[in-house]
Design a protein around this motif. Structure first.
Motif: not given
Length: 541
Positions: A145, A149, A209, A220, A222-223, A228, A467
Motif C-alpha cells: 500500500s 501511494k 476495499n 485504489a 490508500d492515503r 483513498w 489507517s
C-alpha cells in the motif's frame, strides 16, 4: 487431487492408460479423454486439467498444435507428449513449446505413472510456492500500500516519465494505460472525524476495499487517515460516466446500513492523458475539500463547485453580510482534522461561501483576518499550546494591515496562518503520541508469538484507527508496522537458531509462524539464507 486429461487416437492404448492406472490411489483424477486435438480442445477448456497427456501424431489436430494452444491459454497446465517417433525434430519442437516431458512409445503403465508422479510433484511444489508468495504479499500488504501511494504521488507530481510510471505500475500489478482517467478522493468518517479505533470503520473499510478490488478499471491507492484515491479508467467518455454512476451506487449500497458512519467523495475532472491526471487530482481535491461545507455521505463533482471572482470595489454595508456564512465551527473543524494539502482549497471555498461582494471593504478584510487569528489562537490553546509559538507576522496586530489591503492579501495571510497552526498541531501530536508508539512496540513484544497478531489488533490495543496507526508508526519509527513485527519475529528466531537445538519448524512456531514452510520462505526472503544455512554459521565460527 490433480486433474489428468488424455488425448490418444489409438483406442486400445487410450483405454489401457485410462483403466490400468489407479489414478485415485496415486492422488490424481482422470477428468477426460479424446481421440484427437480438435475434439479434445473444448473439453480441456471445460475441465482445466493440471496435466495433459497427448499423443504427438493424430488426425485433424496433432499433439504439437494442441500443446501450443494449451500453453498459450493455460500456461500452468503441464504437458506430457507420447510419441512413437524418435525423430529429434519432434522433441526439439516440443521443448520450444514448453512441454514438461517427452516419452517414446511403447511405454508401460509403470513408466507413464512415474512420469506423471514427477510432473505432479512439480505442480504441487509450484502450488506450494504460489501459496507462500500469496501469504507473504498478504502479510506485506501495508508495504505494498505504501509503494502504491508513492506511485500515486509520482503520477500527481509528474516527477517521472510516462514510461517510468507505467513500469512502476506494472511491478505493482497496476495497469495504468487507458483512454480516459478520473481521480476520486474518498473517505469514510466517524462523527467528528475521530482517529480513535472503530470496529465499524474497519469493517466498512474492508468492504469498500473488497468491492474496489472487483473493478478491473479502478486502481485504489490508500492515503492513510485521508482515505483513498481511486483512479477510474475508461475507454470512452460514455463508459466513464456510466462507471462513475455505478461506482457511486455500489458504495452507497454497501454503506447504507452503517448509520454511525459518514462518507464523502470528491470527483475530479475527466482527462485523456496520464500527464493530465494531476489536473484531475487537483479538481478532485477542491471537490473533496468541500466536505467541510456540505452535508456528508455524498459524492461531489468538481464541476459542482462554483468559484466566485474577487471584486475590487471598496464600498460595502455590514447589513449586506450574511453572518451565517462566517461559520467559525467550519474553521475549528478544519483545524482539527484538515491537512496542509487542503489549506488552499479550504480557504478559497470558505471565502467564496461568504461571497466576494461581502469582503470588498478593507475594514471587513481586517475583521476577517482578526477573526481567523482568534480561531487559530483558541484552537492552539485547546491543545495546550502557546499561540506565541506562531511566527511574529501571525501574532502582531500591527502587521495585519499589511495583508488587509486586498482580498488576495487577506487570503494569502490566512493560508499562512493555517499552515503554521497545523504545523504546531502536528508537531504537538507527534510528541503526545510517542507513548502510543512505545505501547505498540510493547504489544508486539508481548504478542509476536501469536500467528494471528496483526496491525489491526495492535491499533485496537492502543485505541487508534488502523489507517492513522499505520501512518503514525511509519512516521515515528521510519519503518512499517509489519516490517517491525517481522524484524522482531526473525530476531528471536535467529537467537533460537544459535542458542538452542530446537528444530527449525519448532522455532518457526515459537516466533509466530504456524506453517514451517512459510517460516523458511520468509526467513530466506528477509535474511538471504534458510534457517538451516543460518544455523550452520555457528559451526563455521
Amino acid at each position: 487431487m490433480l486433474k489428468v486429461f488424455l488425448v490418444e487416437d489409438e483406442v486400445i492404448m487410450r483405454n489401457g492408460i485410462k483403466r490400468n492406472i489407479p489414478w485415485e490411489q496415486e492422488g490424481f483424477t482422470f477428468v477426460g479423454e479424446a481421440s484427437d486435438g480438435e475434439l479434445a480442445w473444448p473439453l480441456i477448456k471445460k475441465t482445466k486439467p493440471d496435466i495433459l497427456i497427448t499423443d504427438i501424431r493424430m488426425p485433424f489436430m496433432d499433439g504439437l498444435e494442441l500443446s501450443e494452444l494449451v500453453r498459450k491459454e493455460m500456461p500452468d497446465t503441464k504437458i506430457i507428449i507420447l510419441s512413437g517417433y524418435s525423430e529429434f525434430d519432434y522433441a526439439k519442437q516440443a521443448i520450444t513449446l514448453g512441454v514438461t516431458d517427452y516419452l517414446l512409445k511403447p511405454i508401460t503403465s509403470e513408466k507413464l505413472m512415474e512420469a506423471v508422479r514427477r510432473v505432479g510433484d512439480i505442480i504441487r511444489e509450484e502450488h506450494a510456492h504460489r501459496d507462500l508468495v500469496a501469504q507473504y504479499k498478504k502479510e506485506m500488504q501495508e508495504n505494498i500500500s505504501l509503494e502504491k501511494k508513492k506511485l500515486f504521488d509520482s503520477i500527481v507530481l509528474q516527477n517521472h516519465s510516462t514510461r517510468e510510471l507505467l513500469e512502476q505500475g506494472r511491478l505493482l500489478g497496476m495497469d495504468l494505460t487507458a483512454a480516459f482517467y478520473t481521480v476520486l478522493l474518498f473517505k469514510l468518517m466517524t462523527p467528528g472525524e475521530s482517529q480513535t479505533y472503530s470496529k465499524e470503520l474497519v469493517y466498512a473499510g474492508e468492504r469498500v476495499n473488497e468491492e474496489i478490488n472487483r473493478w478491473e478499471n479502478v486502481l485504489a491507492f490508500d492515503r492513510g487517515p485521508e482515505g483513498w484515491a481511486f483512479l477510474l479508467k475508461a475507454e470512452s467518455q460514455e463508459q466513464m460516466e456510466n462507471d462513475l454512476k455505478r461506482l457511486e451506487e455500489k458504495i452507497c449500497e454497501l454503506l447504507k446500513d452503517n448509520m454511525e458512519l459518514r462518507h464523502f467523495c470528491g470527483i475530479g475532472d475527466t482527462v485523456q492523458r496520464m500527464s493530465d491526471i494531476r489536473h484531475s487530482y487537483q479538481s478532485a481535491s477542491k471537490a473533496f475539500a468541500s466536505r467541510f461545507f456540505v452535508e456528508k455521505s455524498q459524492f461531489v463533482r468538481a464541476s459542482q463547485i462554483e468559484k466566485g471572482k474577487l471584486m475590487e470595489t471598496q464600498d460595502m454595508s455590514l447589513i449586506s453580510v450574511d453572518s451565517s456564512k462566517i461559520n467559525r465551527k467550519l474553521v475549528e473543524n478544519f483545524l482539527k482534522v484538515g491537512v496542509a494539502e487542503e489549506i488552499d482549497d479550504f480557504v478559497e471555498e470558505y471565502f467564496d461561501n461568504i461571497g466576494p461582494e461581502n469582503y470588498r471593504s478593507l475594514m471587513f478584510c481586517h475583521y476577517l483576518i482578526v477573526d481567523m487569528n482568534f480561531c487559530a489562537y483558541q484552537f492552539l490553546e485547546s491543545l495546550g499550546l502557546d499561540p506565541a509559538a506562531l511566527p511574529g507576522e501571525c501574532r502582531e496586530v500591527d502587521q495585519f494591515s499589511d495583508y488587509a489591503t486586498s482580498p488576495e492579501g487577506m487570503m494569502r495571510y490566512v493560508k499562512r496562518l493555517f499552515t503554521e497552526t497545523l504545523r504546531l498541531r502536528d508537531s504537538s501530536a507527534r510528541n503526545k503520541y510517542q507513548y502510543i508508539i512505545e505501547a505498540a512496540k510493547t504489544c508486539v513484544l508481548e504478542n509476536f508469538q501469536n500467528n494471528e497478531f496483526s496491525m489491526n489488533q495492535a491499533a485496537a490495543m492502543v485505541n487508534i484507527s488502523p489507517s492513522y496507526f499505520s501512518t503514525l508508526f511509519r512516521q515515528e519509527t521510519g519503518t512499517t508496522f509489519i516490517e517491525y513485527l517481522t524484524d522482531v519475529r526473525l530476531g528471536k528466531a535467529k537467537e533460537l537458531l544459535m542458542c538452542t537445538d530446537m528444530r527449525s519448524s519448532e522455532i518457526g512456531y515459537q516466533v509466530g509462524y504456524k506453517d514451517s514452510h512459510y517460516f523458511s520462505y520468509i526467513f530466506k526472503k528477509i535474511c538471504g539464507c534458510t534457517p538451516k544455512e543460518y544455523r550452520a554459521r555457528k559451526s563455521e565460527g
